[in-house]
Design a protein around this motif. Structure first.
Motif, PDB file in Angstrom:
ATOM      1  N   HIS A   9       0.828  -1.209   0.000  1.00 45.85           N
ATOM      2  CA  HIS A   9       0.000   0.000   0.000  1.00 45.85           C
ATOM      3  C   HIS A   9       0.863   1.260   0.000  1.00 45.85           C
ATOM      4  O   HIS A   9       1.853   1.346   0.719  1.00 45.85           O
ATOM      5  CB  HIS A   9      -0.911  -0.002   1.224  1.00 45.85           C
ATOM      6  CG  HIS A   9      -1.722   1.247   1.346  1.00 45.85           C
ATOM      7  ND1 HIS A   9      -2.788   1.512   0.521  1.00 45.85           N
ATOM      8  CD2 HIS A   9      -1.602   2.301   2.168  1.00 45.85           C
ATOM      9  CE1 HIS A   9      -3.299   2.688   0.852  1.00 45.85           C
ATOM     10  NE2 HIS A   9      -2.604   3.185   1.850  1.00 45.85           N
ATOM     11  N   GLU A  11       0.743   5.066   0.974  1.00 39.64           N
ATOM     12  CA  GLU A  11      -0.037   6.026   1.755  1.00 39.64           C
ATOM     13  C   GLU A  11      -0.423   7.231   0.899  1.00 39.64           C
ATOM     14  O   GLU A  11       0.384   7.758   0.147  1.00 39.64           O
ATOM     15  CB  GLU A  11       0.780   6.488   2.967  1.00 39.64           C
ATOM     16  CG  GLU A  11      -0.028   7.279   3.953  1.00 39.64           C
ATOM     17  CD  GLU A  11       0.716   7.542   5.241  1.00 39.64           C
ATOM     18  OE1 GLU A  11       0.477   8.609   5.827  1.00 39.64           O
ATOM     19  OE2 GLU A  11       1.524   6.685   5.645  1.00 39.64           O
ATOM     20  N   GLY A  12      -1.676   7.639   1.003  1.00 41.12           N
ATOM     21  CA  GLY A  12      -2.162   8.790   0.262  1.00 41.12           C
ATOM     22  C   GLY A  12      -2.708   8.469  -1.124  1.00 41.12           C
ATOM     23  O   GLY A  12      -3.188   9.358  -1.824  1.00 41.12           O
ATOM     24  N   VAL A  13      -2.627   7.186  -1.537  1.00 39.37           N
ATOM     25  CA  VAL A  13      -3.160   6.778  -2.836  1.00 39.37           C
ATOM     26  C   VAL A  13      -4.206   5.688  -2.592  1.00 39.37           C
ATOM     27  O   VAL A  13      -3.862   4.528  -2.360  1.00 39.37           O
ATOM     28  CB  VAL A  13      -2.054   6.258  -3.779  1.00 39.37           C
ATOM     29  CG1 VAL A  13      -2.640   5.877  -5.130  1.00 39.37           C
ATOM     30  CG2 VAL A  13      -0.948   7.277  -3.931  1.00 39.37           C
ATOM     31  N   PRO A  14      -5.484   6.047  -2.628  1.00 40.15           N
ATOM     32  CA  PRO A  14      -6.532   5.055  -2.376  1.00 40.15           C
ATOM     33  C   PRO A  14      -6.541   3.948  -3.433  1.00 40.15           C
ATOM     34  O   PRO A  14      -6.240   4.189  -4.602  1.00 40.15           O
ATOM     35  CB  PRO A  14      -7.829   5.867  -2.464  1.00 40.15           C
ATOM     36  CG  PRO A  14      -7.424   7.292  -2.308  1.00 40.15           C
ATOM     37  CD  PRO A  14      -6.020   7.386  -2.838  1.00 40.15           C
ATOM     38  N   THR A  17      -7.456   4.163  -7.486  1.00 43.30           N
ATOM     39  CA  THR A  17      -7.173   5.468  -8.079  1.00 43.30           C
ATOM     40  C   THR A  17      -6.853   5.289  -9.556  1.00 43.30           C
ATOM     41  O   THR A  17      -6.087   4.407  -9.922  1.00 43.30           O
ATOM     42  CB  THR A  17      -5.982   6.148  -7.376  1.00 43.30           C
ATOM     43  OG1 THR A  17      -6.316   6.348  -6.011  1.00 43.30           O
ATOM     44  CG2 THR A  17      -5.647   7.485  -8.015  1.00 43.30           C
ATOM     45  N   ALA A  28       3.004  11.318  -9.240  1.00 39.68           N
ATOM     46  CA  ALA A  28       2.536  10.812  -7.946  1.00 39.68           C
ATOM     47  C   ALA A  28       3.594   9.933  -7.283  1.00 39.68           C
ATOM     48  O   ALA A  28       3.383   9.435  -6.186  1.00 39.68           O
ATOM     49  CB  ALA A  28       1.236  10.037  -8.132  1.00 39.68           C
TER      50      ALA A  28
END
Length: 76
Positions: A9, A11-14, A17, A28
Motif C-alpha cells: 500500500h 499512503e495517500g493513494v486510495p 485510483t 505521484a
C-alpha cells in the motif's frame, strides 16, 4: 527525483485510483518510468518483483478484474 520504492500500500493513494496519463503516475511517485508498463525492484531477498504495473488496454489479451490482472505486454 528518486522514488522511494515500496511493495504494498502507498499512503495517500486510495485503492482504485485512476490516472489518465503516465506522467500523472510518475508525478505521484508511483512508477519509475513513463515508457515501460512494469516498474521493477529487487526485494530484500534479492528477488526481482514489480512495484507498479500500468494497465492501459494496449494489448488485446490483457485482463483487469481489479483483484486479478493478466499483463502480456513485456518479456524480460
Amino acid at each position: 527525483m528518486a522514488i522511494e520504492r515500496v511493495i504494498g500500500h502507498i499512503e495517500g493513494v486510495p485503492v482504485g485510483t485512476v490516472f489518465h496519463r503516465r506522467k500523472d503516475v510518475m508525478e505521484a511517485r508511483l512508477h519509475q518510468t513513463n515508457q515501460r508498463g512494469i516498474s521493477w525492484l529487487l526485494d530484500q531477498d534479492g528477488s526481482r518483483v514489480s512495484d507498479a504495473i500500468v494497465l492501459n488496454g494496449g494489448y488485446v489479451d490483457d485482463e483487469d478484474e481489479w483483484d486479478r490482472i493478466q499483463y502480456t505486454g513485456v518479456a524480460e
